[in-house]
Design a protein around this motif. Structure first.
Motif, PDB file in Angstrom:
ATOM      1  N   VAL A   1       0.882  -1.408   0.222  1.00 42.12           N
ATOM      2  CA  VAL A   1       0.023  -0.173   0.353  1.00 42.12           C
ATOM      3  C   VAL A   1       0.897   0.925   0.209  1.00 42.12           C
ATOM      4  N   THR A   2       2.232   1.513   0.406  1.00 46.82           N
ATOM      5  CA  THR A   2       2.597   2.366   0.867  1.00 46.82           C
ATOM      6  C   THR A   2       3.489   3.195  -0.281  1.00 46.82           C
ATOM      7  N   SER A   3       4.170   1.515  -1.042  1.00 44.50           N
ATOM      8  CA  SER A   3       4.378   1.523  -2.250  1.00 44.50           C
ATOM      9  C   SER A   3       3.893   2.934  -2.970  1.00 44.50           C
ATOM     10  N   MET A   4       2.606   2.854  -3.462  1.00 46.44           N
ATOM     11  CA  MET A   4       1.536   3.207  -4.322  1.00 46.44           C
ATOM     12  C   MET A   4       1.174   4.295  -3.497  1.00 46.44           C
ATOM     13  N   GLY A   5       1.808   4.988  -2.771  1.00 47.09           N
ATOM     14  CA  GLY A   5       1.547   5.911  -2.108  1.00 47.09           C
ATOM     15  C   GLY A   5       0.536   6.314  -1.154  1.00 47.09           C
ATOM     16  N   GLY A   6       0.306   4.833  -0.403  1.00 43.54           N
ATOM     17  CA  GLY A   6      -1.499   5.100   0.329  1.00 43.54           C
ATOM     18  C   GLY A   6      -0.873   4.643   1.894  1.00 43.54           C
ATOM     19  N   ASP A   7      -1.477   5.643   2.453  1.00 44.54           N
ATOM     20  CA  ASP A   7      -1.345   5.719   3.949  1.00 44.54           C
ATOM     21  C   ASP A   7      -2.252   4.189   5.217  1.00 44.54           C
ATOM     22  N   VAL A   8      -1.559   3.565   5.419  1.00 41.83           N
ATOM     23  CA  VAL A   8      -1.286   2.647   6.565  1.00 41.83           C
ATOM     24  C   VAL A   8      -1.668   2.449   7.756  1.00 41.83           C
ATOM     25  N   VAL A   9      -2.652   2.078   8.353  1.00 38.96           N
ATOM     26  CA  VAL A   9      -3.114   2.162   9.778  1.00 38.96           C
ATOM     27  C   VAL A   9      -3.137   0.810  10.439  1.00 38.96           C
ATOM     28  N   LEU A  10      -2.295   0.240  11.032  1.00 37.97           N
ATOM     29  CA  LEU A  10      -1.901  -0.797  11.678  1.00 37.97           C
ATOM     30  C   LEU A  10      -2.890  -1.307  13.215  1.00 37.97           C
ATOM     31  N   ALA A  11      -4.007  -2.116  13.196  1.00 40.35           N
ATOM     32  CA  ALA A  11      -4.783  -2.253  13.875  1.00 40.35           C
ATOM     33  C   ALA A  11      -4.200  -3.640  15.250  1.00 40.35           C
ATOM     34  N   GLY A  12      -3.035  -4.053  14.430  1.00 40.31           N
ATOM     35  CA  GLY A  12      -3.077  -5.252  15.275  1.00 40.31           C
ATOM     36  C   GLY A  12      -3.878  -6.249  15.411  1.00 40.31           C
ATOM     37  N   VAL A  13      -4.346  -7.213  16.499  1.00 40.29           N
ATOM     38  CA  VAL A  13      -4.880  -8.414  16.748  1.00 40.29           C
ATOM     39  C   VAL A  13      -6.035  -7.769  16.998  1.00 40.29           C
ATOM     40  N   LEU A  14      -7.065  -7.939  16.191  1.00 34.56           N
ATOM     41  CA  LEU A  14      -8.861  -8.026  15.977  1.00 34.56           C
ATOM     42  C   LEU A  14      -9.652  -8.872  15.104  1.00 34.56           C
ATOM     43  N   PRO A  15     -10.857  -8.940  15.783  1.00 36.38           N
ATOM     44  CA  PRO A  15     -11.680  -9.569  14.932  1.00 36.38           C
ATOM     45  C   PRO A  15     -11.765  -9.161  14.154  1.00 36.38           C
ATOM     46  N   THR A  16     -12.500  -9.821  12.762  1.00 31.06           N
ATOM     47  CA  THR A  16     -12.532  -9.123  11.717  1.00 31.06           C
ATOM     48  C   THR A  16     -13.997  -8.184  11.493  1.00 31.06           C
ATOM     49  N   PRO A  17     -15.052  -8.338  12.519  1.00 35.20           N
ATOM     50  CA  PRO A  17     -16.438  -7.556  12.760  1.00 35.20           C
ATOM     51  C   PRO A  17     -15.070  -5.878  13.345  1.00 35.20           C
ATOM     52  N   ALA A  18     -14.748  -6.217  13.663  1.00 29.74           N
ATOM     53  CA  ALA A  18     -14.151  -4.697  14.574  1.00 29.74           C
ATOM     54  C   ALA A  18     -13.506  -4.311  13.431  1.00 29.74           C
ATOM     55  N   ILE A  19     -13.091  -5.157  12.908  1.00 31.32           N
ATOM     56  CA  ILE A  19     -11.442  -4.483  11.450  1.00 31.32           C
ATOM     57  C   ILE A  19     -13.854  -3.027  10.973  1.00 31.32           C
TER      58      ILE A  19
ATOM     59  N   ARG B   1     -10.914   0.716  21.497  1.00 28.01           N
ATOM     60  CA  ARG B   1     -11.370   1.201  21.270  1.00 28.01           C
ATOM     61  C   ARG B   1     -12.800   0.974  20.247  1.00 28.01           C
ATOM     62  N   TYR B   2     -13.021  -1.122  19.632  1.00 26.96           N
ATOM     63  CA  TYR B   2     -13.517  -1.539  19.497  1.00 26.96           C
ATOM     64  C   TYR B   2     -14.903  -1.696  21.008  1.00 26.96           C
ATOM     65  N   ALA B   3     -14.280  -2.183  21.662  1.00 25.16           N
ATOM     66  CA  ALA B   3     -15.157  -2.543  23.139  1.00 25.16           C
ATOM     67  C   ALA B   3     -16.180  -1.308  23.030  1.00 25.16           C
ATOM     68  N   ASP B   4     -14.982   0.023  22.997  1.00 24.22           N
ATOM     69  CA  ASP B   4     -16.176   1.485  23.803  1.00 24.22           C
ATOM     70  C   ASP B   4     -17.109   1.863  21.992  1.00 24.22           C
ATOM     71  N   LEU B   5     -16.688   1.001  20.743  1.00 23.07           N
ATOM     72  CA  LEU B   5     -18.043   1.735  20.466  1.00 23.07           C
ATOM     73  C   LEU B   5     -19.201   0.367  20.454  1.00 23.07           C
ATOM     74  N   VAL B   6     -18.737  -0.454  20.617  1.00 20.80           N
ATOM     75  CA  VAL B   6     -20.132  -1.915  20.955  1.00 20.80           C
ATOM     76  C   VAL B   6     -20.378  -1.464  21.940  1.00 20.80           C
ATOM     77  N   LEU B   7     -20.091  -0.513  23.181  1.00 24.90           N
ATOM     78  CA  LEU B   7     -21.078  -0.657  24.385  1.00 24.90           C
ATOM     79  C   LEU B   7     -21.803   0.946  24.002  1.00 24.90           C
ATOM     80  N   GLU B   8     -21.009   2.054  23.249  1.00 27.36           N
ATOM     81  CA  GLU B   8     -21.571   3.031  23.013  1.00 27.36           C
ATOM     82  C   GLU B   8     -23.405   2.600  22.126  1.00 27.36           C
ATOM     83  N   LYS B   9     -22.856   1.833  21.338  1.00 21.65           N
ATOM     84  CA  LYS B   9     -23.612   2.369  19.886  1.00 21.65           C
ATOM     85  C   LYS B   9     -24.792   1.064  20.359  1.00 21.65           C
TER      86      LYS B   9
END
Length: 454
Positions: free
Chosen positions: A69-87, A163-171
């Protein structure tokens, strides 16, 4: 390369043994380049989000995709280990241009996979996957790489699980109180090993947790949703009110009631669907289930004034039918449930929260709630094969299927299909009488073994 048969993508992304084609670092880099190009990732655009499960090969593939991604000019954010639905949820909430999830779901740790969510948190269409395949296989992007300040940057998402947990709890769970409830949880040493326990504890539940010590090689190893007997036994050992078990990326969930009896996705669909139907919140009074789902689901739902729409096997096909018929509930027997009011992809945690909500509001135990559906006896057999020869090209197998269909008539069903993610063929038989199943299965499998069995 204009037909779906030429796509690198199966029913749930690209999948295979890690470090063997196509699941190599080289292909992951090329996929990252293709994703950046297709979604027009640039330094002045939103980033591409990347997440993964706990497999040992995950970081290798994660860094390869990020490099592409970065080689083509895009920025990347790494979330690390997270459930697929969290992503998926974070892709929409950030927002990100798109996301790449590195996971092989319920497969063993030796395998891995690459699947893509668009910016709207939905999986890519067949046409998009064909385009990405063509970009990966060709040299059309060579020479288009930016230099200097045009090269993309990589950043880390701070405390992504929270961040994912807070999103689930709030919404989705702000009004849910689980105080006094003991819940047995099996996270399959996978991506939900932190998120599901944290959310349930935040809601007041007491957690009896197992298989939450990932080491890179123990994901799905005799645990999780593909080994439901483990959570069933743990419920009894812990004296829990209910048990839940995820697969490796936590997009599905299987339950056990307080007596240690396992519930599959069909029973969960029945409980959630009837609850929504009674409250007038089930869109068009219908839900989507696959052709593999139990006929008992149809009987249960029809008698309550609802209806079941059938789809092909695979969550993407379930979702297609949900869109087509404007429905908000659908899923698979495997425990992959889509609640469109909350997320456009299967989410094991959200499914668990909705089932726990029904238990709370009804005041009923899970063993009572499950009585709404009488299941037909079923037999599911997975057989390893040496090749995926078209079923219709094997006359002996076709004849056996026709013979079994004639025997069952209107009192059962038979389905034979290849797995979209593994080198296996799956046979499902359903009949009113359990004693019919094994002999009929042998009638179908005998020619299958002779022609393509390992």
């Amino acid at each position: 390369m204009s037909s779906i048969q030429s796509s690198l993508f199966g029913t749930d992304g690209i999948r295979g043994e890690a470090n063997r084609y196509p699941m190599t670092a080289q292909l992951a880099l090329r996929l990252g380049r293709a994703v950046a190009h297709h979604f027009k990732a640039r330094r002045d655009s939103a980033p591409i989000l990347i997440g993964r499960d706990t497999r040992q090969s995950g970081p290798m593939l994660e860094h390869a995709v990020a490099a592409g991604v970065t080689s083509m000019g895009g920025d990347v954010v790494l979330a690390g280990v997270l459930p697929t639905p969290a992503i998926a949820l974070l892709t929409r909430s950030m927002p990100a241009l798109a996301s790449v999830v590195i996971s092989a779901s319920h497969n063993s740790y030796e395998d891995n996979g690459l699947k893509i969510f668009q910016g709207n948190a939905r999986k890519c269409s067949d046409a998009t996957e064909i385009e990405l395949t063509n970009l990966i296989r060709s040299d059309v992007l060579d020479g288009q790489e930016p230099t200097g300040a045009g090269v993309g940057q990589i950043s880390l998402m701070e405390n992504a699980p929270r961040r994912y947990a807070d999103l689930v709890l709030e919404k989705f769970a702000s009004d849910l109180d689980l105080t006094g409830m003991k819940i047995a949880v099996d996270t399959a040493n996978g991506a939900a090993y932190r998120t599901t326990p944290n959310v349930l504890e935040s809601l007041g539940a007491t957690i009896a947790l197992i298989n939450n010590q990932p080491d890179g090689c123990n994901i799905n190893r005799k645990c999780g949703s593909t080994y439901p007997e483990i959570i069933a036994r743990h419920v009894l050992d812990a004296g829990a009110h209910v048990g839940l078990a995820h697969d490796g990326d936590a997009d599905r969930v299987i339950f056990a009631d307080e007596t240690g009896e396992v519930l599959d996705g069909d029973e969960v669909l029945a409980i959630l669907g009837l609850d929504l139907l009674r409250r007038g919140k089930l869109a068009n009074n219908a839900l989507v289930a696959t052709v593999m789902s139990n006929l008992g689901l149809d009987e249960c739902f029809n008698s309550a004034g609802g209806r079941v729409v059938r789809s092909a096997v695979g969550d993407r096909y379930v979702f297609e039918q949900m869109l087509l018929h404007e429905l908000n509930l659908g899923g698979e027997q495997s425990g992959h449930i889509i609640l469109r009011d909350y997320n456009d992809s299967g989410d094991g945690l959200l499914t668990a929260l909705q089932l726990l909500r029904v238990m709370r509001t009804s005041g009923k135990r899970l063993s009572e709630l499950r009585q709404c559906m009488r299941k037909y006896p079923q037999l599911l057999i997975n057989l390893a094969v040496k090749e995926k020869r078209p079923i219709e090209s094997m006359p002996e197998v076709v004849a056996a299927l026709q013979s079994v269909e004639k025997t069952l008539g209107q009192s059962g069903r038979v389905f034979l299909r290849y797995s979209g993610t593994e080198k296996k063929i799956r046979l499902l038989l359903e009949a009113r009488e359990e004693g019919q199943l094994q002999p009929l299965a042998e009638e179908v499998l005998k020619p299958v073994r002779a022609l393509i069995g390992c």
